[in-house]
Design an enzyme around this catalytic site. Structure first.
Site, mmCIF file in Angstrom:
data_model
loop_
_atom_site.group_PDB
_atom_site.id
_atom_site.type_symbol
_atom_site.label_atom_id
_atom_site.label_comp_id
_atom_site.label_asym_id
_atom_site.label_seq_id
_atom_site.Cartn_x
_atom_site.Cartn_y
_atom_site.Cartn_z
ATOM 1 N N GLU A 108 -45.416 7.932 46.523
ATOM 2 C CA GLU A 108 -45.099 6.892 47.495
ATOM 3 C C GLU A 108 -43.634 6.452 47.421
ATOM 4 O O GLU A 108 -43.141 6.070 46.357
ATOM 5 C CB GLU A 108 -45.979 5.654 47.263
ATOM 6 C CG GLU A 108 -45.743 4.622 48.356
ATOM 7 C CD GLU A 108 -46.213 3.211 48.023
ATOM 8 O OE1 GLU A 108 -46.407 2.435 48.969
ATOM 9 O OE2 GLU A 108 -46.372 2.874 46.841
ATOM 10 N N ASP A 151 -43.960 4.118 52.712
ATOM 11 C CA ASP A 151 -44.524 2.824 53.094
ATOM 12 C C ASP A 151 -43.626 2.174 54.152
ATOM 13 O O ASP A 151 -42.450 1.916 53.909
ATOM 14 C CB ASP A 151 -44.651 1.915 51.859
ATOM 15 C CG ASP A 151 -45.571 0.740 52.113
ATOM 16 O OD1 ASP A 151 -45.483 0.127 53.213
ATOM 17 O OD2 ASP A 151 -46.382 0.415 51.238
ATOM 18 N N SER A 157 -50.649 -2.686 54.157
ATOM 19 C CA SER A 157 -50.631 -1.460 53.343
ATOM 20 C C SER A 157 -51.928 -1.233 52.587
ATOM 21 O O SER A 157 -52.167 -0.129 52.105
ATOM 22 C CB SER A 157 -49.480 -1.503 52.345
ATOM 23 O OG SER A 157 -48.262 -1.439 53.031
HETATM 24 ZN ZN LIG Z 1 -45.140 -4.330 54.116
#
Ligand SMILES: [Zn+2]
Length: 532
Positions: A339, A69, A119
């Site tokens: 993730e 991320d 996101s």
């Molecule tokens: Zn962010």
């Protein structure tokens, strides 16, 4: 004190010990690098690998999607240097696990409504194959953020969901709460990424039939392995947290008084399901006798790697390993989403050390997954949802500490760190003058690099991010692609909806050996289904 390895002719490693007075300064350039033969040999070996790269044009049995991320290309380069320097080298020449992937593409990350995306919309793109609006998960762009009645009829479904429909085992692993935007788009359909528990959903939306993300986690797709943070969204309001029993801010949050952990376990009676909440329990899970596993290791997000409690909290590597060991028992294969969710949070805080150490651990999880799977049957994809306004530069010499200073002072006669942010909380001007970084410890874990524009939270960046791929059909990842292509290429490689005209299995080219192996795998599949 720094250990420095230098490569000698013939491939021998000479170990040299350098004693430095003040920590690790710039590392000297390896003498061997001054010889043309070094670079010619190195490039020739790389060329040989490129020329003999096998084309794996058969179906992927397993798929692993690694999502960093906020892991823009500058973050990957800086993390690579940091890892090398932590191992006592100059740093730049380090090879990350993701660097070894043979196929790379660029992903255009804009969403339907934003040039610089969040996101949630990006997760919808790479999970479900459709670009979407900011703040929404698992819904097409016909859905409007926070408007519950725009949910119904606009649901889009993830590759994880489609893999489950085909009888594969599926899992999610994250260092954030498991209800966070990136994993949520794999199983939920919500006009708000922040409706973690029912307490976060406005009553009007609840009346209109919208449910929170935690509820959808246990009632939508049947997910076999769920590992990450997010305990407090799963238990009734006021339930003390097992790890922080006296903390009032970490108690259960659910108004509907439902215990979603129990609901998840009860729905899997007779299927060898387990729930764990600390590292010791996770380590004790016997993968041979466990088919479903939920592990929630913090009330909200898991801690940053540098602050991780090594006895209580598993790392992303521990979680990835356990997930693969459980999921890979299914002879039909699996889909796993992993993730590295807090790279993004480190950057938002304007603290590069947090973001980069998260990236290094994320890469270690990729390494571990590579050891536990085979490139011949497992498609592994590594990508990011978006970048950050993070950069490093300043004419630094080779081996300059990644958190160190640029060699020359700026126009304001003050030094500056190589790493800088375009915006964020690191902006600090006193009486119109930029802060003097020499007065602070810019190697500190929580040092905020300077930013050009003051913002409470540093922002995402809008440039393309990389996609790295290896395994069956990995060559589909090349060139500059829209982000939603990731889901389509993965679905095609694994022969999932909507693709039926897809690649053959590895041994489907005929012959009795293949008939026998097909019979054997059918028998194994039957046994596995009965055993569950
Ligand atoms: Zn962010």
């Amino acid at each position: 004190m720094c250990w420095v390895y230098s490569r000698a002719p013939g491939g021998l490693l000479l170990l040299a010990l350098l004693l430095l007075n003040s920590g690790c300064g710039a590392q000297p350039v390896d003498e061997w690098e001054k010889e043309p033969v070094y670079w010619n040999d190195q490039a020739r070996r790389t060329l040989q690998t490129a020329l003999t790269l096998p084309l794996r044009a058969h179906r992927a049995k397993n798929t692993i999607l690694f999502l960093g991320d906020g892991m823009g290309v500058s973050t990957v380069s800086a993390a690579r240097i940091l890892r090398g320097q932590m191992e006592g080298r100059s740093g730049e020449e380090t090879v990350l696990a993701m660097d070894t992937f043979p196929y790379v593409a660029l992903s255009k990350t804009y969403s339907v409504d934003k040039q610089v995306a969040d996101s949630a919309s990006t997760a919808t793109a790479y999970h479900c194959g459709v670009k979407a609006n900011a703040k929404t998960v698992g819904l097409s762009a016909k859905a409007v953020a926070y408007e519950c009645n725009t949910t119904f009829g606009n649901e889009v479904f993830s590759v994880l969901h489609r893999a489950k429909s085909q009888g594969k085992s599926v899992g999610i692993v994250t260092t954030t709460r498991v209800q966070h935007a990136s994993p949520a788009a794999a199983y939920a359909h919500s006009v708000s990424r922040s409706w973690y528990s029912d307490a976060d959903v406005p009553s009007a939306a609840r009346r209109e039939g919208c449910s929170d993300i935690a509820t959808q986690l246990v009632t939508n797709t049947d997910i076999d392995v769920i590992l990450g943070g997010g305990r407090m969204y799963m238990t009734p309001k006021g339930t003390p947290d097992p790890e922080y029993p006296t903390s009032s801010s970490r108690k259960g949050d659910r108004k509907d008084k439902r215990n979603l952990i129990d609901i998840w376990l009860n729905a899997r009676k007779g299927r060898n399901a387990q729930y764990v909440w600390n590292r010791e329990q996770l380590n004790a899970v016997d993968v041979k006798t466990t088919d479903c596993l939920m592990g929630l290791f913090e009330p909200k997000d898991m801690r940053f790697e540098v602050f991780r409690n090594r006895t209580r909290d598993p790392s992303i590597v521990d979680m990835t390993e356990k997930a693969i060991q459980i999921l890979s028992k299914n002879p039909k294969g699996f889909f796993l989403f992993v993730e590295g969710g807090r790279i993004d949070h480190g950057h938002h805080d304007g603290v590069a050390k947090l973001a980069l150490t998260e990236t290094i651990m994320f890469d270690r999880a990729i390494q571990r997954a590579s050891e536990l799977t085979s490139e011949s049957d497992t498609l592994t994809v590594v990508t990011a949802d978006h970048s950050h306004v993070f950069t490093f530069g300043g004419n630094t010499p080779r081996g300059n500490p990644i958190f160190g200073l640029a060699p020359k002072k700026a126009e304001d006669s003050l030094p500056y760190t190589s790493i800088l942010y375009a915006n964020g909380p690191g902006y600090g001007h006193v009486n119109g003058t930029r802060g003097n970084v020499s007065a602070v410890d810019y190697f500190d874990e929580e040092y905020m690099q300077q930013a050009a524009v003051p913002l409470e939270s540093e922002t995402h960046g809008g440039e393309d991010v990389a996609i790295y791929a290896k395994g069956p059909m990995a060559h589909l990842f090349h060139g500059v692609k829209e982000q939603n292509y990731v889901a389509h290429a993965m679905a095609y490689a694994a022969c999932l909806e909507p693709y039926t005209n897809c690649p053959l299995r590895l041994h489907d080219s005929g012959g009795c050996r293949n008939t026998l192996s097909a019979l054997l795998s059918a028998l194994t599949a039957g046994f596995w289904l009965v055993a569950r």
